[in-house]
Scaffold this motif. Structure first.
Motif, PDB file in Angstrom:
ATOM      1  N   ALA A   1      -4.330  53.297  33.558  1.00  0.00           N
ATOM      2  CA  ALA A   1      -5.114  52.065  33.409  1.00  0.00           C
ATOM      3  C   ALA A   1      -4.564  50.971  34.317  1.00  0.00           C
ATOM      4  O   ALA A   1      -5.332  50.237  34.957  1.00  0.00           O
ATOM      5  CB  ALA A   1      -5.114  51.607  31.957  1.00  0.00           C
ATOM      6  N   CYS A   2      -3.244  50.878  34.412  1.00  0.00           N
ATOM      7  CA  CYS A   2      -2.615  49.886  35.294  1.00  0.00           C
ATOM      8  C   CYS A   2      -2.954  50.184  36.758  1.00  0.00           C
ATOM      9  O   CYS A   2      -3.290  49.277  37.518  1.00  0.00           O
ATOM     10  CB  CYS A   2      -1.114  49.891  35.067  1.00  0.00           C
TER      11      CYS A   2
ATOM     12  N   LEU B   1       1.314  50.249  43.751  1.00  0.00           N
ATOM     13  CA  LEU B   1       0.429  50.914  42.800  1.00  0.00           C
ATOM     14  C   LEU B   1       1.128  51.942  41.925  1.00  0.00           C
ATOM     15  O   LEU B   1       0.783  52.112  40.760  1.00  0.00           O
ATOM     16  CB  LEU B   1      -0.723  51.603  43.546  1.00  0.00           C
ATOM     17  N   VAL B   2       2.094  52.642  42.495  1.00  0.00           N
ATOM     18  CA  VAL B   2       2.787  53.711  41.768  1.00  0.00           C
ATOM     19  C   VAL B   2       4.300  53.519  41.946  1.00  0.00           C
ATOM     20  O   VAL B   2       4.951  54.259  42.680  1.00  0.00           O
ATOM     21  CB  VAL B   2       2.355  55.099  42.286  1.00  0.00           C
TER      22      VAL B   2
ATOM     23  N   ALA C   1       0.301  51.814  54.134  1.00  0.00           N
ATOM     24  CA  ALA C   1       0.027  52.733  53.027  1.00  0.00           C
ATOM     25  C   ALA C   1       1.246  52.898  52.126  1.00  0.00           C
ATOM     26  O   ALA C   1       1.115  52.970  50.896  1.00  0.00           O
ATOM     27  CB  ALA C   1      -0.434  54.080  53.574  1.00  0.00           C
ATOM     28  N   ASP C   2       2.443  52.943  52.720  1.00  0.00           N
ATOM     29  CA  ASP C   2       3.672  53.022  51.919  1.00  0.00           C
ATOM     30  C   ASP C   2       3.810  51.797  51.022  1.00  0.00           C
ATOM     31  O   ASP C   2       4.167  51.915  49.843  1.00  0.00           O
ATOM     32  CB  ASP C   2       4.904  53.123  52.815  1.00  0.00           C
ATOM     33  N   ALA C   3       3.557  50.622  51.570  1.00  0.00           N
ATOM     34  CA  ALA C   3       3.660  49.390  50.784  1.00  0.00           C
ATOM     35  C   ALA C   3       2.665  49.402  49.630  1.00  0.00           C
ATOM     36  O   ALA C   3       2.982  48.990  48.514  1.00  0.00           O
ATOM     37  CB  ALA C   3       3.435  48.178  51.683  1.00  0.00           C
ATOM     38  N   GLU C   4       1.460  49.890  49.903  1.00  0.00           N
ATOM     39  CA  GLU C   4       0.446  49.973  48.846  1.00  0.00           C
ATOM     40  C   GLU C   4       0.910  50.915  47.738  1.00  0.00           C
ATOM     41  O   GLU C   4       0.829  50.583  46.551  1.00  0.00           O
ATOM     42  CB  GLU C   4      -0.884  50.462  49.412  1.00  0.00           C
ATOM     43  N   LEU C   5       1.408  52.077  48.098  1.00  0.00           N
ATOM     44  CA  LEU C   5       1.861  53.037  47.093  1.00  0.00           C
ATOM     45  C   LEU C   5       3.031  52.501  46.277  1.00  0.00           C
ATOM     46  O   LEU C   5       3.117  52.739  45.070  1.00  0.00           O
ATOM     47  CB  LEU C   5       2.245  54.360  47.751  1.00  0.00           C
TER      48      LEU C   5
ATOM     49  N   ALA D   1      -5.758  48.850  41.713  1.00  0.00           N
ATOM     50  CA  ALA D   1      -6.456  49.431  42.871  1.00  0.00           C
ATOM     51  C   ALA D   1      -7.878  48.935  43.022  1.00  0.00           C
ATOM     52  O   ALA D   1      -8.452  49.042  44.109  1.00  0.00           O
ATOM     53  CB  ALA D   1      -6.444  50.951  42.777  1.00  0.00           C
ATOM     54  N   THR D   2      -8.460  48.412  41.975  1.00  0.00           N
ATOM     55  CA  THR D   2      -9.835  47.938  42.079  1.00  0.00           C
ATOM     56  C   THR D   2      -9.912  46.434  42.310  1.00  0.00           C
ATOM     57  O   THR D   2     -10.980  45.878  42.390  1.00  0.00           O
ATOM     58  CB  THR D   2     -10.648  48.304  40.817  1.00  0.00           C
ATOM     59  N   GLY D   3      -8.771  45.781  42.444  1.00  0.00           N
ATOM     60  CA  GLY D   3      -8.766  44.349  42.695  1.00  0.00           C
ATOM     61  C   GLY D   3      -9.089  44.027  44.145  1.00  0.00           C
ATOM     62  O   GLY D   3      -9.000  44.868  45.033  1.00  0.00           O
TER      63      GLY D   3
END
Length: 76
Positions: A35-36, A20-21, A13-17, A41-43
């Protein structure tokens, strides 16, 4: 085992954040940043992590260590 599972979820989850952010993102408006975020996140790359988050949330109802870790991730 519960500690290991909670740590594995937290690491993923840390890697994802971080992706993404990012804390050092390029200049832009809040609307452009949102938008980014939605585009990333929808890919397809995030389908697995989305499933992981859903499963972790469900399992955290029964496991205190996971509950704390999921709560921390949601707060981030």
């Amino acid at each position: 085992m519960e500690d290991l599972a909670a740590e594995a979820f937290g690491t993923a989850a840390d890697a994802e954040l971080d992706t993404l952010v990012p804390t050092d993102r390029a200049a832009g408006t809040p609307k452009e940043h949102l938008a980014c975020l939605f585009a990333l996140a929808t890919g397809a790359a995030y389908d697995d992590i989305s499933r992981l988050r859903i499963n972790a949330r469900h399992l955290s109802r029964y496991r205190p260590v996971s509950y704390d870790r999921v709560g921390h991730q949601e707060a981030l």
